[in-house]
Design an enzyme around this catalytic site. Structure first.
Site, PDB file in Angstrom:
ATOM      1  N   SER A 148       4.623  -6.401  21.111  1.00 13.30           N
ATOM      2  CA  SER A 148       4.116  -5.255  20.360  1.00 13.30           C
ATOM      3  C   SER A 148       4.349  -3.985  21.153  1.00 13.30           C
ATOM      4  O   SER A 148       4.420  -4.006  22.388  1.00 13.30           O
ATOM      5  CB  SER A 148       2.612  -5.417  20.089  1.00 13.30           C
ATOM      6  OG  SER A 148       2.051  -4.223  19.573  1.00 13.30           O
ATOM      7  N   TYR A 161      -5.613  -7.288  23.489  1.00 16.88           N
ATOM      8  CA  TYR A 161      -4.384  -7.400  22.700  1.00 16.88           C
ATOM      9  C   TYR A 161      -3.179  -6.920  23.513  1.00 16.88           C
ATOM     10  O   TYR A 161      -2.161  -7.612  23.614  1.00 16.88           O
ATOM     11  CB  TYR A 161      -4.509  -6.580  21.412  1.00 16.88           C
ATOM     12  CG  TYR A 161      -3.315  -6.672  20.504  1.00 16.88           C
ATOM     13  CD1 TYR A 161      -3.089  -7.818  19.736  1.00 16.88           C
ATOM     14  CD2 TYR A 161      -2.409  -5.628  20.391  1.00 16.88           C
ATOM     15  CE1 TYR A 161      -1.992  -7.910  18.888  1.00 16.88           C
ATOM     16  CE2 TYR A 161      -1.312  -5.709  19.555  1.00 16.88           C
ATOM     17  CZ  TYR A 161      -1.107  -6.852  18.806  1.00 16.88           C
ATOM     18  OH  TYR A 161      -0.013  -6.939  17.972  1.00 16.88           O
TER      19      TYR A 161
END
Length: 258
Positions: A148, A161
């Site tokens: 990401s 995350y």
């Protein structure tokens, strides 16, 4: 070898986690269109059935699905063995399944930490560990982790995350060195803001607009925007690309400051 043949996946076997929707489903369809036999996994059977039917539409290749909770180690192991037997090997692994549960540091619970770490990172390693022996035998393999943009830049509350997505990049580099001599490449794709269910459910309208405005292209990405990088890394076209990260963020983090 012709340019067209570089992207030909005829005879290849692909496993895509989180393949019932979003980026995973788009990549699965693209691989199938290029000739691969494809298996997708997710937690919900009805969504998988619908996705498999949609992916298979108009194609003659083999499209399978498996219900699997990627946070359950026993389930991941069983699914891996089953798919390896059913497809007679896995040539391309796309670790796409993931989750995001924002919590600031002082409120991060052990349960959430363990859940996100297991799904976003540990399961990716376990799946790769299962498929690599077969790839070594063929002297050909492709492992793609969906990281990401949040691995490279972050926001408050996204430490867990961002940490797991950054860990994928480090792991890919090490595994690329280990597996390169066997014709196996290992890479990451870092999507920017992609209009999938996860970010759309987490962000309010103002936040969504702010993300769009910060990109160079002034829009959220679509799932099809991830197909090109995946096809490059999953085919012979990407045979000399390994241990690296493709940033597909619409120019989100090329900006220094406003």
């Amino acid at each position: 070898m012709s340019v067209k043949s570089l992207f030909d996946l005829t005879g290849r076997k692909a496993l895509i986690t989180g393949g019932s929707k979003g980026i995973g489903k788009a990549i699965a369809r693209a691989f199938a269109e290029c000739g691969a036999d494809v298996c997708i996994t997710a937690r919900h059977e009805e969504e998988l059935q619908a996705a498999a039917k949609e992916i298979a539409q108009g194609l003659s290749g083999r499209i399978e699905y498996r219900v699997c909770d990627m946070g359950d180690r026993a389930a991941v192991d069983a699914m891996s063995i089953d798919v390896l037997q059913s497809l007679q090997g896995i040539d391309i692994l796309v670790n796409n399944a993931g989750t995001n549960k924002p919590e600031i540091l002082t409120e991060t619970t052990d349960d959430v930490w363990d859940e996100v770490l297991e799904l976003n990172f540990t399961a990716c390693m376990r799946l790769a560990r299962h498929v690599v022996p077969g790839m070594k035998e063929k002297n050909w393999g492709r492992i793609i982790h969906l990281s990401s943009v949040m691995a490279l830049a972050s926001n408050p509350g996204r430490g867990l995350y961002s940490g797991t997505k950054a860990a994928l990049i480090g792991m890919a580099r090490a595994h690329a060195l280990e597996l390169g001599p066997y014709g196996i490449t290992v890479n990451c794709i870092c999507p920017g803001p992609i209009a999938t269910d996860l970010p759309m459910s987490l962000l309010n309208d103002e936040q969504k607009q702010r993300f769009a405005e910060r990109t160079a292209v002034k829009r959220w990405g679509e799932t099809m925007d991830m197909v090109g990088p995946a096809l490059l890394l999953g085919s012979d076209a990407g045979a000399y690309i390994t241990g690296t990260t493709i940033l597909a963020d619409g120019g989100l983090i090329c900006r220094t400051f406003d």
